[in-house]
Design a protein around this motif. Structure first.
Motif, PDB file in Angstrom:
ATOM      1  N   GLY A  66       0.786  -1.226   0.000  1.00 21.70           N
ATOM      2  CA  GLY A  66       0.000   0.000   0.000  1.00 21.70           C
ATOM      3  C   GLY A  66       0.819   1.277   0.000  1.00 21.70           C
ATOM      4  O   GLY A  66       0.332   2.320   0.425  1.00 21.70           O
ATOM      5  N   LEU A  67       2.058   1.186  -0.472  1.00 27.19           N
ATOM      6  CA  LEU A  67       2.950   2.348  -0.505  1.00 27.19           C
ATOM      7  C   LEU A  67       3.269   2.749  -1.935  1.00 27.19           C
ATOM      8  O   LEU A  67       3.233   1.921  -2.845  1.00 27.19           O
ATOM      9  CB  LEU A  67       4.271   2.024   0.206  1.00 27.19           C
ATOM     10  N   LEU A  68       3.629   4.007  -2.130  1.00 27.63           N
ATOM     11  CA  LEU A  68       4.214   4.437  -3.393  1.00 27.63           C
ATOM     12  C   LEU A  68       5.701   4.089  -3.363  1.00 27.63           C
ATOM     13  O   LEU A  68       6.302   4.006  -2.291  1.00 27.63           O
ATOM     14  CB  LEU A  68       4.066   5.944  -3.582  1.00 27.63           C
ATOM     15  N   SER A  69       6.294   3.937  -4.512  1.00 24.79           N
ATOM     16  CA  SER A  69       7.737   3.710  -4.579  1.00 24.79           C
ATOM     17  C   SER A  69       8.461   4.976  -4.145  1.00 24.79           C
ATOM     18  O   SER A  69       7.873   6.071  -4.087  1.00 24.79           O
ATOM     19  CB  SER A  69       8.154   3.341  -5.999  1.00 24.79           C
ATOM     20  N   ALA A  70       9.743   4.855  -3.869  1.00 20.75           N
ATOM     21  CA  ALA A  70      10.554   6.025  -3.513  1.00 20.75           C
ATOM     22  C   ALA A  70      10.495   7.062  -4.627  1.00 20.75           C
ATOM     23  O   ALA A  70      10.301   8.257  -4.372  1.00 20.75           O
ATOM     24  CB  ALA A  70      11.991   5.603  -3.251  1.00 20.75           C
ATOM     25  N   GLU A  71      10.629   6.621  -5.859  1.00 17.73           N
ATOM     26  CA  GLU A  71      10.641   7.552  -6.991  1.00 17.73           C
ATOM     27  C   GLU A  71       9.277   8.214  -7.198  1.00 17.73           C
ATOM     28  O   GLU A  71       9.195   9.398  -7.513  1.00 17.73           O
ATOM     29  CB  GLU A  71      11.127   6.846  -8.245  1.00 17.73           C
ATOM     30  N   ARG A  72       8.201   7.472  -7.017  1.00 21.49           N
ATOM     31  CA  ARG A  72       6.861   8.082  -7.158  1.00 21.49           C
ATOM     32  C   ARG A  72       6.580   9.055  -6.023  1.00 21.49           C
ATOM     33  O   ARG A  72       5.943  10.092  -6.220  1.00 21.49           O
ATOM     34  CB  ARG A  72       5.777   7.015  -7.221  1.00 21.49           C
ATOM     35  N   THR A  73       7.062   8.740  -4.816  1.00 23.95           N
ATOM     36  CA  THR A  73       6.912   9.656  -3.689  1.00 23.95           C
ATOM     37  C   THR A  73       7.650  10.957  -3.976  1.00 23.95           C
ATOM     38  O   THR A  73       7.112  12.048  -3.779  1.00 23.95           O
ATOM     39  CB  THR A  73       7.436   9.009  -2.394  1.00 23.95           C
ATOM     40  N   PHE A  74       8.883  10.843  -4.466  1.00 26.55           N
ATOM     41  CA  PHE A  74       9.680  12.008  -4.850  1.00 26.55           C
ATOM     42  C   PHE A  74       8.935  12.834  -5.905  1.00 26.55           C
ATOM     43  O   PHE A  74       8.799  14.052  -5.772  1.00 26.55           O
ATOM     44  CB  PHE A  74      11.038  11.530  -5.378  1.00 26.55           C
ATOM     45  N   GLY A  75       8.421  12.175  -6.922  1.00 32.78           N
ATOM     46  CA  GLY A  75       7.689  12.860  -7.979  1.00 32.78           C
ATOM     47  C   GLY A  75       6.407  13.509  -7.477  1.00 32.78           C
ATOM     48  O   GLY A  75       6.031  14.599  -7.909  1.00 32.78           O
ATOM     49  N   ARG A  76       5.745  12.847  -6.555  1.00 33.95           N
ATOM     50  CA  ARG A  76       4.500  13.399  -5.985  1.00 33.95           C
ATOM     51  C   ARG A  76       4.775  14.707  -5.260  1.00 33.95           C
ATOM     52  O   ARG A  76       4.064  15.697  -5.434  1.00 33.95           O
ATOM     53  CB  ARG A  76       3.865  12.368  -5.047  1.00 33.95           C
TER      54      ARG A  76
END
Length: 154
Positions: A66-76
């Motif tokens: 249920g988490l975003l990836s590190a890269e998607r979190t950064f992009g978000r």
């Protein structure tokens, strides 16, 4: 505001809900929960820093549970902070032979100077770089000594 693991998730949620009350936040060994992704709409921008190990079995770098990836979190967060399209990528010096390396991605040209950083600890586990393992348990993975994260946060 900074936190590790559950504390990192807490710091990020606080930044989503009350960004005007903090100067910046850092989330260590924590990305973004999908439920927070749907709800996070801060009233103002806030500088953000994420530090995640690519070999973390507790909070997987590439997203699970249920988490975003590190890269998607950064992009978000780059989107939340309305950063420019350019992302600067660099490799930090490999200071210690501990089987880790650290890459830094930074989204700049953000509204209000609210840049977003992602430190990817290649080979790193569920740990605070430059510190001691918070629980001496091998399954938590390696703790990189290539960065004194506490000093970097200040």
């Amino acid at each position: 505001m900074a936190g590790m693991s559950n504390g990192g998730f807490m710091a990020e949620r606080y930044a989503c809900e009350r960004p005007q009350t903090i100067a910046a936040f850092a989330s260590v060994a924590a990305s973004m929960r999908r439920s927070l992704d749907r709800a996070c709409s801060p009233a103002s921008t806030v500088p953000a820093m994420f530090v995640l190990g690519t070999s973390d079995l507790i909070v997987p770098y590439n997203a699970e549970y249920g988490l975003l990836s590190a890269e998607r979190t950064f992009g978000r967060w780059a989107g939340i902070n309305r950063c420019g399209a350019a992302v600067t990528h660099s490799e930090l010096p490999d200071l210690v032979d501990d089987d880790t390396r650290i890459a830094l991605d930074e989204a700049g040209d953000c509204v209000g100077g609210s840049n977003v950083r992602l430190y990817s600890v290649e080979g790193g586990g569920h740990a605070w770089p430059g510190g001691e393992p918070f629980i001496p348990f091998p399954a938590l993975g390696r703790t990189s000594q290539d960065l004194d994260l506490t000093a970097e946060l200040w």
